[in-house]
Scaffold this motif. Structure first.
Motif, PDB file in Angstrom:
ATOM      1  N   TRP A  19       0.835  -1.199   0.000  1.00  0.00           N
ATOM      2  CA  TRP A  19       0.000   0.000   0.000  1.00  0.00           C
ATOM      3  C   TRP A  19       0.870   1.250   0.000  1.00  0.00           C
ATOM      4  N   GLN A  20       1.987   1.192   0.705  1.00  0.00           N
ATOM      5  CA  GLN A  20       2.921   2.324   0.684  1.00  0.00           C
ATOM      6  C   GLN A  20       3.403   2.577  -0.747  1.00  0.00           C
ATOM      7  N   SER A  99      10.006  10.744  -2.954  1.00  0.00           N
ATOM      8  CA  SER A  99      11.387  10.273  -2.941  1.00  0.00           C
ATOM      9  C   SER A  99      11.758   9.724  -1.567  1.00  0.00           C
ATOM     10  N   HIS A 100      11.374  10.437  -0.531  1.00  0.00           N
ATOM     11  CA  HIS A 100      11.666   9.977   0.833  1.00  0.00           C
ATOM     12  C   HIS A 100      10.911   8.679   1.151  1.00  0.00           C
ATOM     13  N   LEU A 101       9.640   8.598   0.752  1.00  0.00           N
ATOM     14  CA  LEU A 101       8.864   7.390   1.002  1.00  0.00           C
ATOM     15  C   LEU A 101       9.459   6.200   0.263  1.00  0.00           C
ATOM     16  N   SER A 104      12.574   5.071   2.051  1.00  0.00           N
ATOM     17  CA  SER A 104      12.285   4.373   3.309  1.00  0.00           C
ATOM     18  C   SER A 104      11.742   2.969   3.041  1.00  0.00           C
ATOM     19  N   ILE A 105      10.969   2.798   1.969  1.00  0.00           N
ATOM     20  CA  ILE A 105      10.487   1.460   1.615  1.00  0.00           C
ATOM     21  C   ILE A 105      11.665   0.592   1.185  1.00  0.00           C
ATOM     22  N   LEU A 106      12.563   1.156   0.384  1.00  0.00           N
ATOM     23  CA  LEU A 106      13.725   0.400  -0.098  1.00  0.00           C
ATOM     24  C   LEU A 106      14.626  -0.059   1.046  1.00  0.00           C
TER      25      LEU A 106
END
Length: 150
Positions: A19-20, A99-101, A104-106
């Motif tokens: 979902w992110q 970009s930040h999200l 953070s997922i990576l």
């Protein structure tokens, strides 16, 4: 509610990490289901800075910038004076949020998920999602294909 509706249409539960990714813009490998709670400050900052009514004493603008700065990496932090002298577009601010999200997922993803995320965020990887259906160009779903989506 968007997540619930999308999940119901697909008839599957969507894990949080997926979902992110769906909340990222198309250019970052997502589906464009942007989170209002994350992107509202970008819209507000851009609107006030472009309108010319923003000022360093405007507590709402200062609060929105403070909230925005908690959602981006330290290199993307913005200052009140800088945005008033050179107003950023909402798109530019949202790009920093996405970009930040994505980063953070990576950082928390397995190697297989990292590869999938990086390939889906490559240039033109999601272009097919924004194609306008056209019978003449063969860019549409036939009846059997569309029945699968129902």
């Amino acid at each position: 509610q968007v997540r619930h509706c999308f999940s119901s249409c697909l008839a599957v539960d969507i894990p949080d990490v997926h979902w992110q990714q769906a909340q990222l813009s198309l250019s970052f490998g997502g589906l464009g289901f942007r989170s209002l709670s994350h992107h509202c400050c970008a819209a507000f900052i851009s609107c006030l800075s472009f309108s010319g009514i923003g000022s360093t004493s405007n507590k709402h603008l200062v609060n929105a910038i403070s909230r925005f700065n908690t959602l981006v990496s330290p290199s993307d932090v913005i200052m009140v004076d800088a945005i008033l002298s050179s107003p950023p577009s909402q798109q530019a601010l949202s790009k920093k949020l996405d970009s930040h999200l994505l980063n953070s997922i990576l950082m928390t993803s397995s190697p297989a998920n990292k590869a999938r995320l990086l390939s889906s965020s490559a240039p033109y990887a999601s272009s097919w999602l924004s194609v306008v259906p056209s019978i003449g160009l063969g860019l549409h779903l036939d009846s059997p294909e569309s029945s699968i989506l129902r």
